[in-house]
Design a protein around this motif. Structure first.
Motif, PDB file in Angstrom:
ATOM      1  N   GLN A 109      -4.632  -6.177 -13.226  1.00 48.01           N
ATOM      2  CA  GLN A 109      -3.445  -5.331 -13.147  1.00 48.01           C
ATOM      3  C   GLN A 109      -3.429  -4.474 -11.886  1.00 48.01           C
ATOM      4  OE1 GLN A 109      -3.848  -3.349 -16.907  1.00 48.01           O
ATOM      5  NE2 GLN A 109      -2.830  -4.988 -18.035  1.00 48.01           N
ATOM      6  N   HIS A 110      -2.213  -4.282 -11.353  1.00 46.73           N
ATOM      7  CA  HIS A 110      -2.007  -3.471 -10.157  1.00 46.73           C
ATOM      8  C   HIS A 110      -0.812  -2.555 -10.371  1.00 46.73           C
ATOM      9  CE1 HIS A 110      -4.841  -5.930  -7.836  1.00 46.73           C
ATOM     10  NE2 HIS A 110      -4.276  -6.977  -8.413  1.00 46.73           N
ATOM     11  N   VAL A 111      -0.853  -1.398  -9.701  1.00 46.73           N
ATOM     12  CA  VAL A 111       0.280  -0.482  -9.694  1.00 46.73           C
ATOM     13  C   VAL A 111       1.119  -0.766  -8.457  1.00 46.73           C
ATOM     14  CG1 VAL A 111       1.027   1.926  -9.644  1.00 46.73           C
ATOM     15  CG2 VAL A 111      -1.028   1.291 -10.919  1.00 46.73           C
ATOM     16  N   HIS A 112       2.445  -0.795  -8.634  1.00 46.86           N
ATOM     17  CA  HIS A 112       3.373  -1.064  -7.549  1.00 46.86           C
ATOM     18  C   HIS A 112       4.404   0.064  -7.479  1.00 46.86           C
ATOM     19  CE1 HIS A 112       1.974  -5.310  -7.701  1.00 46.86           C
ATOM     20  NE2 HIS A 112       1.970  -5.088  -9.007  1.00 46.86           N
ATOM     21  N   GLY A 113       4.784   0.467  -6.292  1.00 43.43           N
ATOM     22  CA  GLY A 113       5.906   1.365  -6.137  1.00 43.43           C
ATOM     23  C   GLY A 113       7.206   0.592  -6.186  1.00 43.43           C
ATOM     24  N   PHE A 114       8.300   1.298  -6.470  1.00 48.82           N
ATOM     25  CA  PHE A 114       9.603   0.633  -6.467  1.00 48.82           C
ATOM     26  C   PHE A 114      10.713   1.645  -6.228  1.00 48.82           C
ATOM     27  CE2 PHE A 114       9.142   1.833 -10.963  1.00 48.82           C
ATOM     28  CZ  PHE A 114      10.384   2.382 -11.241  1.00 48.82           C
ATOM     29  N   ALA A 115      11.844   1.128  -5.767  1.00 48.58           N
ATOM     30  CA  ALA A 115      13.097   1.874  -5.706  1.00 48.58           C
ATOM     31  C   ALA A 115      14.108   1.129  -6.553  1.00 48.58           C
ATOM     32  CB  ALA A 115      13.580   2.000  -4.265  1.00 48.58           C
ATOM     33  N   GLN A 116      14.921   1.883  -7.330  1.00 50.45           N
ATOM     34  CA  GLN A 116      15.846   1.251  -8.263  1.00 50.45           C
ATOM     35  C   GLN A 116      17.160   2.024  -8.268  1.00 50.45           C
ATOM     36  OE1 GLN A 116      16.668   2.883 -11.452  1.00 50.45           O
ATOM     37  NE2 GLN A 116      18.122   1.256 -11.996  1.00 50.45           N
ATOM     38  N   SER A 117      18.265   1.283  -8.286  1.00 46.77           N
ATOM     39  CA  SER A 117      19.583   1.886  -8.442  1.00 46.77           C
ATOM     40  C   SER A 117      20.493   0.854  -9.079  1.00 46.77           C
ATOM     41  CB  SER A 117      20.150   2.323  -7.084  1.00 46.77           C
ATOM     42  OG  SER A 117      21.430   2.913  -7.249  1.00 46.77           O
ATOM     43  N   GLY A 118      21.059   1.171 -10.248  1.00 44.84           N
ATOM     44  CA  GLY A 118      21.889   0.205 -10.955  1.00 44.84           C
ATOM     45  C   GLY A 118      21.094  -1.053 -11.251  1.00 44.84           C
ATOM     46  N   SER A 119      21.604  -2.192 -10.831  1.00 44.19           N
ATOM     47  CA  SER A 119      20.898  -3.460 -11.028  1.00 44.19           C
ATOM     48  C   SER A 119      19.956  -3.773  -9.874  1.00 44.19           C
ATOM     49  CB  SER A 119      21.904  -4.609 -11.194  1.00 44.19           C
ATOM     50  OG  SER A 119      22.711  -4.724 -10.027  1.00 44.19           O
ATOM     51  N   GLY A 120      19.954  -2.941  -8.844  1.00 35.02           N
ATOM     52  CA  GLY A 120      19.093  -3.185  -7.694  1.00 35.02           C
ATOM     53  C   GLY A 120      17.670  -2.707  -7.925  1.00 35.02           C
ATOM     54  N   PHE A 121      16.716  -3.510  -7.516  1.00 31.84           N
ATOM     55  CA  PHE A 121      15.298  -3.179  -7.707  1.00 31.84           C
ATOM     56  C   PHE A 121      14.524  -3.730  -6.513  1.00 31.84           C
ATOM     57  CE2 PHE A 121      11.005  -4.175  -9.142  1.00 31.84           C
ATOM     58  CZ  PHE A 121      10.635  -3.014  -9.820  1.00 31.84           C
ATOM     59  N   VAL A 122      13.808  -2.854  -5.810  1.00 31.70           N
ATOM     60  CA  VAL A 122      13.010  -3.254  -4.654  1.00 31.70           C
ATOM     61  C   VAL A 122      11.571  -2.782  -4.869  1.00 31.70           C
ATOM     62  CG1 VAL A 122      12.651  -3.035  -2.172  1.00 31.70           C
ATOM     63  CG2 VAL A 122      14.982  -3.113  -3.085  1.00 31.70           C
ATOM     64  N   GLU A 123      10.643  -3.712  -4.860  1.00 33.68           N
ATOM     65  CA  GLU A 123       9.227  -3.361  -5.008  1.00 33.68           C
ATOM     66  C   GLU A 123       8.667  -2.925  -3.659  1.00 33.68           C
ATOM     67  OE1 GLU A 123       6.774  -5.699  -7.792  1.00 33.68           O
ATOM     68  OE2 GLU A 123       5.480  -6.073  -6.054  1.00 33.68           O
ATOM     69  N   VAL A 124       7.811  -1.913  -3.692  1.00 34.15           N
ATOM     70  CA  VAL A 124       7.197  -1.379  -2.471  1.00 34.15           C
ATOM     71  C   VAL A 124       5.689  -1.427  -2.630  1.00 34.15           C
ATOM     72  CG1 VAL A 124       6.949   0.614  -0.951  1.00 34.15           C
ATOM     73  CG2 VAL A 124       9.166   0.117  -2.022  1.00 34.15           C
ATOM     74  N   ASN A 125       5.014  -2.151  -1.742  1.00 34.88           N
ATOM     75  CA  ASN A 125       3.558  -2.238  -1.751  1.00 34.88           C
ATOM     76  C   ASN A 125       3.036  -1.935  -0.350  1.00 34.88           C
ATOM     77  OD1 ASN A 125       2.995  -3.250  -4.530  1.00 34.88           O
ATOM     78  ND2 ASN A 125       4.255  -4.958  -3.847  1.00 34.88           N
ATOM     79  N   TYR A 126       2.182  -0.920  -0.256  1.00 32.98           N
ATOM     80  CA  TYR A 126       1.585  -0.616   1.042  1.00 32.98           C
ATOM     81  C   TYR A 126       0.775  -1.833   1.498  1.00 32.98           C
ATOM     82  CZ  TYR A 126      -0.551   2.137   4.766  1.00 32.98           C
ATOM     83  OH  TYR A 126      -0.950   2.615   5.993  1.00 32.98           O
ATOM     84  N   PRO A 127       0.846  -2.207   2.784  1.00 31.85           N
ATOM     85  CA  PRO A 127       0.172  -3.433   3.238  1.00 31.85           C
ATOM     86  C   PRO A 127      -1.306  -3.501   2.868  1.00 31.85           C
ATOM     87  CG  PRO A 127       1.617  -2.589   4.955  1.00 31.85           C
ATOM     88  CD  PRO A 127       1.606  -1.557   3.859  1.00 31.85           C
ATOM     89  N   ASN A 128      -1.676  -4.576   2.187  1.00 26.55           N
ATOM     90  CA  ASN A 128      -3.070  -4.886   1.833  1.00 26.55           C
ATOM     91  C   ASN A 128      -3.703  -3.864   0.892  1.00 26.55           C
ATOM     92  OD1 ASN A 128      -3.088  -7.186   3.635  1.00 26.55           O
ATOM     93  ND2 ASN A 128      -3.287  -5.717   5.317  1.00 26.55           N
ATOM     94  N   ALA A 129      -2.880  -3.072   0.210  1.00 22.06           N
ATOM     95  CA  ALA A 129      -3.415  -2.076  -0.721  1.00 22.06           C
ATOM     96  C   ALA A 129      -3.646  -2.691  -2.098  1.00 22.06           C
ATOM     97  CB  ALA A 129      -2.469  -0.891  -0.836  1.00 22.06           C
ATOM     98  N   THR A 130      -4.574  -2.098  -2.847  1.00 19.70           N
ATOM     99  CA  THR A 130      -4.804  -2.521  -4.223  1.00 19.70           C
ATOM    100  C   THR A 130      -3.717  -1.977  -5.146  1.00 19.70           C
ATOM    101  OG1 THR A 130      -7.191  -2.477  -3.800  1.00 19.70           O
ATOM    102  CG2 THR A 130      -6.490  -2.548  -6.101  1.00 19.70           C
ATOM    103  N   HIS A 131      -3.357  -0.705  -4.963  1.00 18.27           N
ATOM    104  CA  HIS A 131      -2.325  -0.054  -5.769  1.00 18.27           C
ATOM    105  C   HIS A 131      -1.432   0.775  -4.847  1.00 18.27           C
ATOM    106  CE1 HIS A 131      -4.627  -1.083  -9.368  1.00 18.27           C
ATOM    107  NE2 HIS A 131      -5.683  -0.464  -8.860  1.00 18.27           N
ATOM    108  N   THR A 132      -0.163   0.903  -5.226  1.00 19.81           N
ATOM    109  CA  THR A 132       0.789   1.727  -4.485  1.00 19.81           C
ATOM    110  C   THR A 132       1.607   2.549  -5.476  1.00 19.81           C
ATOM    111  OG1 THR A 132       0.994   0.041  -2.750  1.00 19.81           O
ATOM    112  CG2 THR A 132       2.706   1.727  -2.845  1.00 19.81           C
TER     113      THR A 132
END
Length: 289
Positions: A109-132
Motif C-alpha cells: 500500500q502507498h499514500v497518494h496525493g490528489f486534487a478533486q473537483s466535481g467528477s475531475g480527479f487528478v492523482e499527485v505523486n512526488y517523483p520516485n517517492a514511496t508516499h505523497t
C-alpha cells in the motif's frame, strides 16, 4: 488542519495533548455541527471563504474512512477516492478544488496525493517517492504537501507541474500544511524529539512554537491576513490556538476536554473539532476575538 498530518504519526500526535496553558483565551462565538447520519467525525480541516468545511469521517458500519465537504447550509458531500481504503480532504480553494490524500488498496500500500473537483480527479505523486500527501491549496492553484523516501519526510510546493523542495534546515521531517495567496507556507517539522511550527516565505524559514509546549506545536493554516491557527500538543491531547501579531490565544469550548483548530479563512472564521472524549466529538466554525 489538515493533519499528517508525517501523516499517520502526526495524526496520532494531534489526538494527544496537556491542559497547561501559557496564552490568553480568545473570545469565540461557536457554531457546532455533527457528522452526517451513519458516520463519525474523524478530522475537521480547512474552511473556505464561503463557509465550506472539509475533512474526514468514519463510516459507522464498514469502519472505512472517507473524505467530506460540508456546505454552509449543513449539506454534506462524501468522497471516496478510487481504489482506496482511506481518503481525506485537507484543503479546498474558492474555485471548489479539494486536495487531500488516499491510501490505496494494493498488495503493497502507498499514500497518494490528489486534487478533486466535481467528477475531475487528478492523482499527485512526488517523483520516485514511496508516499505523497497533499495538505494545502491556495486561490492560484499552488499546492503544498510532503513525501517520503527511505523513511525521510520532506515537504514541497507544486506550481504548474514544478516542484520546489521545502525542508526546514536540520529537520528530520518537514510537513507543510497550508499556503495562502501570497505563498506564505505554514506547517511543522520534527527535530527528532518534538514537532515545531514553522513559516516559510520568500525562501526564509522561521520557527513558531507555542510557549513552553513540551510535546510540540503544529501549525495547520494561515489566511491572507497572515493569521495562523494550529495546535499545541501534550501527552494525550491537542489544544487549538490562534497566532496573530506575535501573540497566541487559546481556542476553548466550554465543557469540552479539548478543542482543536483545523483551518481559518480570509474572513477570520476558524474550523475545528470539539472533543468531550475520544468517541464524542463535534465539528465547529467560530469567530474569535
Amino acid at each position: 488542519m489538515r493533519f499528517p498530518r508525517a501523516a499517520f504519526g502526526l495524526i496520532a500526535s494531534l489526538l494527544s495533548l496537556s491542559t497547561m496553558s501559557f496564552a490568553a483565551q480568545a473570545s469565540c462565538t461557536f457554531v457546532t455541527f455533527s457528522a452526517p447520519t451513519g458516520y463519525a467525525l474523524s478530522q475537521v480541516n480547512d474552511i473556505t471563504d464561503d463557509g465550506i468545511v472539509v475533512g474526514q469521517v468514519e463510516d459507522n458500519n464498514s469502519g472505512a474512512f472517507v473524505a467530506f465537504s460540508r456546505a454552509a447550509n449543513g449539506k454534506f458531500t462524501i468522497f471516496d477516492a478510487p481504489n482506496s481504503i482511506f481518503t481525506w480532504f485537507s484543503s479546498r480553494n474558492h474555485a471548489g478544488v479539494n486536495v487531500g490524500s488516499y491510501l490505496d488498496n494494493g498488495r503493497v500500500q502507498h499514500v497518494h496525493g490528489f486534487a478533486q473537483s466535481g467528477s475531475g480527479f487528478v492523482e499527485v505523486n512526488y517523483p520516485n517517492a514511496t508516499h505523497t500527501w497533499l495538505y494545502g491549496i491556495n486561490a492560484n492553484g499552488a499546492v503544498v504537501g510532503s513525501f517520503s523516501k527511505s523513511d525521510v519526510v520532506k515537504g514541497f510546493k507544486l506550481v504548474n507541474s514544478k516542484y520546489t523542495l521545502i525542508r526546514y534546515p536540520g529537520a528530520l521531517a518537514t510537513t507543510p500544511q497550508a499556503i495562502n495567496d501570497s505563498s506564505v507556507v505554514v506547517g511543522s517539522y520534527s527535530d527528532g524529539l518534538v514537532y515545531h511550527g514553522f513559516a516559510w516565505a520568500n525562501g526564509t524559514y522561521s520557527t513558531i512554537d507555542y510557549p513552553k509546549s513540551r510535546f510540540g506545536t503544529v501549525l495547520t493554516d494561515v489566511n491572507n491576513a497572515g493569521v495562523i491557527v494550529g495546535n499545541h500538543l501534550s501527552a494525550d491531547r491537542a489544544f487549538g490556538f490562534i497566532y496573530k501579531d506575535g501573540a497566541f490565544a487559546n481556542i476553548v469550548y466550554a465543557g469540552a476536554k479539548n478543542t482543536t483548530a483545523g483551518g481559518i479563512n480570509s474572513n477570520g472564521v476558524i474550523s475545528g473539532q470539539i472533543f468531550y472524549s475520544q468517541t464524542s466529538t463535534l465539528g465547529f466554525t467560530a469567530v474569535c476575538k
